[in-house]
Design a protein around this motif. Structure first.
Motif, PDB file in Angstrom:
ATOM      1  N   ALA A 119       0.839  -1.198   0.000  1.00 26.15           N
ATOM      2  CA  ALA A 119       0.000   0.000   0.000  1.00 26.15           C
ATOM      3  C   ALA A 119       0.875   1.250   0.000  1.00 26.15           C
ATOM      4  O   ALA A 119       0.607   2.222  -0.729  1.00 26.15           O
ATOM      5  N   GLN A 120       1.930   1.222   0.799  1.00 28.61           N
ATOM      6  CA  GLN A 120       2.841   2.363   0.873  1.00 28.61           C
ATOM      7  C   GLN A 120       3.470   2.652  -0.484  1.00 28.61           C
ATOM      8  O   GLN A 120       3.546   3.803  -0.911  1.00 28.61           O
ATOM      9  N   ASN A 143      -2.168  11.653   0.806  1.00 31.85           N
ATOM     10  CA  ASN A 143      -1.296  12.019   1.927  1.00 31.85           C
ATOM     11  C   ASN A 143      -1.857  11.537   3.256  1.00 31.85           C
ATOM     12  O   ASN A 143      -1.116  11.075   4.122  1.00 31.85           O
ATOM     13  N   SER A 144      -3.184  11.647   3.412  1.00 29.62           N
ATOM     14  CA  SER A 144      -3.825  11.204   4.652  1.00 29.62           C
ATOM     15  C   SER A 144      -3.621   9.702   4.874  1.00 29.62           C
ATOM     16  O   SER A 144      -3.211   9.267   5.950  1.00 29.62           O
ATOM     17  N   ASN A 145      -3.919   8.914   3.845  1.00 30.79           N
ATOM     18  CA  ASN A 145      -3.758   7.461   3.970  1.00 30.79           C
ATOM     19  C   ASN A 145      -2.308   7.065   4.188  1.00 30.79           C
ATOM     20  O   ASN A 145      -2.013   6.152   4.970  1.00 30.79           O
ATOM     21  N   LEU A 149      -0.825   5.231   7.436  1.00 28.19           N
ATOM     22  CA  LEU A 149      -0.071   3.992   7.210  1.00 28.19           C
ATOM     23  C   LEU A 149       1.290   4.062   7.887  1.00 28.19           C
ATOM     24  O   LEU A 149       1.744   3.091   8.510  1.00 28.19           O
ATOM     25  N   TYR A 150       1.958   5.201   7.772  1.00 26.59           N
ATOM     26  CA  TYR A 150       3.246   5.375   8.446  1.00 26.59           C
ATOM     27  C   TYR A 150       3.073   5.277   9.960  1.00 26.59           C
ATOM     28  O   TYR A 150       3.908   4.691  10.663  1.00 26.59           O
ATOM     29  N   CYS A 162       3.302  14.109   5.915  1.00 27.12           N
ATOM     30  CA  CYS A 162       2.151  13.724   5.086  1.00 27.12           C
ATOM     31  C   CYS A 162       0.861  14.278   5.675  1.00 27.12           C
ATOM     32  O   CYS A 162      -0.010  14.782   4.950  1.00 27.12           O
ATOM     33  N   LEU A 163       0.732  14.164   6.999  1.00 31.56           N
ATOM     34  CA  LEU A 163      -0.484  14.643   7.657  1.00 31.56           C
ATOM     35  C   LEU A 163      -0.593  16.167   7.586  1.00 31.56           C
ATOM     36  O   LEU A 163      -1.693  16.710   7.444  1.00 31.56           O
TER      37      LEU A 163
END
Length: 579
Positions: A119-120, A143-145, A149-150, A162-163
């Motif tokens: 997914a990453q 970016n949210s996903n 994920l991170y 990203c957030l």
């Protein structure tokens, strides 16, 4: 019958066109409904007969089906559908928007299948593809996903940028609901990094963008705000948030984490009865993490109050719960490692398959070029052989015409023909004096030519007579073995002497046969010398150690090769005699 067949073919093509057009309209309608009514879009997509779709339409159908399932919160069981769309648009690369969507939804599907590394990878691909597409909302979701994920993989330093980017996109768009969730995720990221001040700041902003009627979101935000303030020992602020939550949830055990925070606040303020009350309510929760935290806080309170029996009981309970969580955590870690291993294995196999595909394509191109080169060589060989054959035929005609000219030119008949022309010219001269000088010149030329030809013919006869009177010539004409008529009293040395004699008597013979008969083998060359000596074919076969038929075939081959098909061996004999 043929007309009926044409009508059927055109009918089938028309129906196929109509079917494809109708399917394409349905796909467009489903895409329009996707944002507001994904369930209706899903229903439409399920009714499309996929066997009538073109490759691009089928790729779009796979993408839209995945998108509709995601929006309808349907759990993914496989990535087979979205992979078709990814493969189609990744190979073509001529539709950046579609490629961006396929990468994003491959990330969503992989995340739903708990394949975090995969997914990453696809979220990162989507981010790269998003640079050329002006779609802020989709870039915000990517970016949210990726940030979540991170965070799931405990890569907090990678998650925060990203957030923050997600927050910036939603602020530009003006989507307050999504902005609230983005700020909440950012606050949770800082909470995981043990940075309560930053976490509280973003929680408060998230709370400000959350609507009053969104009770579930407000409950979680207020509870997490209270917890962060407890971590800072700011029990007053924490109590303010928790009291608002308690006024909403009451005694509902489904919100046991709220009771746990409340117990910490009351314990910190020295209100032990209230602390015990909420801790024991936490022990009624079906959430093992809440029960474990509550049992730990209870045994610590019992220890502080020197209630040793209760302390021992609660500590035993806590250790048992903690061990259960350790098993769960170990299992989750094991599943995470296994997922990583599986992904690496799949990625390795995919790279091997891609490498094999590239190798196969390269081999196909090599074969194609080899076949093309072979065909080109065949064509060139054909034209070269054809040109060579034409040139050979032309040379044969030239040689034959020259031979015929020489055969007719160096004969008494040619001299008689010239004499007849001389007599005609003399009669013409006696009748009319017109062009007298020209006629006289012509008569002189013909007389000169006759004199030269007479001399040459006489010289040729003399040379032939001298050669035929030679001992070596007579040997080849008369020699036979008395005991065996098939054997001749002629040795290899005699043949060599004959060849040397012919080369002396006829100096140009050797060069003429070599230049005329190309290529000329040693056996054929010897045969031609023997023919020049008027040796019969039967004797030649004995001398060369072969049969009459073989000698005849050789003569025929030389004639056809030099003078063309249709000529006989007699032509060869006359040609050799004329040299």
């Amino acid at each position: 019958m043929l007309r009926v067949l044409h009508v059927l073919i055109y009918g089938i093509l028309f129906l196929t066109f109509v079917s494809c057009t109708r399917s394409n309209k349905t796909l467009l309608l489903a895409e329009e409904l996707m944002s507001e009514k994904p369930d209706s879009a899903l229903l439409l997509l399920e009714q499309i007969p996929v066997e009538n779709l073109s490759r691009q339409q089928y790729a779009d159908w796979c993408l839209l089906m995945t998108q509709a399932q995601d929006k309808c919160n349907i759990d993914f069981t496989s990535d087979s559908l979205i992979r078709i769309a990814v493969n189609y648009y990744e190979k073509r690369g001529n539709n950046p928007e579609r490629q961006l969507l396929t990468f994003y939804y491959m990330g969503r599907v992989s995340q739903g299948l708990h394949q975090a590394p995969k997914a990453q990878d696809y979220y990162l691909k989507a981010l790269d593809a998003g640079k050329s597409v002006n779609n802020q909302k989709l870039n915000a979701y990517i970016n949210s996903n990726l940030g979540v994920l991170y965070t799931y993989q405990k890569m907090y330093e990678a998650a925060i940028p990203c957030l923050k980017q997600t927050e910036a996109y939603f602020r530009q768009i003006g989507d307050s609901m999504s902005l609230s969730l983005a700020l909440r995720d950012l606050a949770r990221g800082y909470r995981s990094m043990d940075m309560p001040d930053s976490s509280i700041f973003y929680y408060q902003q998230a709370l400000a963008y959350t609507k009053t009627e969104d009770l579930i979101d407000r409950i979680f935000l207020l509870n997490e705000l209270g917890e962060q303030n407890v971590q800072k020992d700011d029990y007053q602020s924490a109590n303010t948030y928790i009291q608002e939550v308690l006024s909403i949830v009451g005694n509902n055990n489904n919100y046991a984490p709220v009771f746990l925070v409340a117990s910490k606040i009351y314990a910190g303020k020295g209100m032990l009865d209230s602390a015990y009350y909420y801790l024991y309510k936490c022990m009624e929760s079906d959430q093992i993490y809440t029960r474990t935290a509550a049992s730990r806080n209870l045994y610590q309170l019992a220890r502080d109050n020197r209630q040793w029996e209760e302390y021992a009981r609660l500590q035993t309970m806590y250790e048992a719960l903690r061990d259960s969580i350790s098993v769960i955590s170990y299992t989750e870690d094991l599943e995470r490692v296994k997922a990583m291993y599986d992904y690496l294995q799949i990625d390795k196999k995919a790279k091997q398959a891609e490498s094999e595909l590239i190798r196969a394509e390269r081999n196909n191109w090599i074969w194609a070029f080899a076949i093309l080169f072979f065909l080109l060589c065949l064509i060139c060989s054909y034209f070269y052989t054809n040109a060579k054959q034409k040139r050979r035929i032309r040379m044969q005609n030239e040689v034959f015409q020259q031979f015929r000219h020489n055969l007719l030119y160096e004969t008494p008949e040619y001299i008689y023909s010239n004499m007849a022309q001389i007599n005609e010219l003399k009669n013409e001269l006696s009748i009319s004096a017109k062009d007298k000088e020209v006629i006289i010149l012509r008569i002189q030329l013909l007389e000169t030519e006759n004199a030269w030809l007479t001399k040459k013919i006489a010289e040729k006869k003399r040379i032939d007579a001298d050669f035929k009177s030679s001992d070596i010539y007579q040997l080849f004409q008369q020699s036979k073995d008395k005991k065996d008529k098939t054997k001749l009293n002629i040795t290899e040395a005699d043949i060599k002497k004959l060849i040397e004699k012919i080369d002396i008597v006829y100096p140009t013979f050797k060069y003429k046969i070599i230049n005329t008969f190309k290529p000329l083998s040693a056996e054929d060359r010897t045969m031609l010398y023997l023919l020049k000596a008027d040796v019969m074919v039967s004797k030649i076969s004995i001398l060369l150690g072969t049969t009459v038929q073989v000698i005849s075939n050789r003569r025929k081959s030389l004639v056809e090769r030099t003078f063309g098909k249709g000529n006989t061996a007699e032509v060869l004999d006359k040609f050799i005699a004329s040299l």
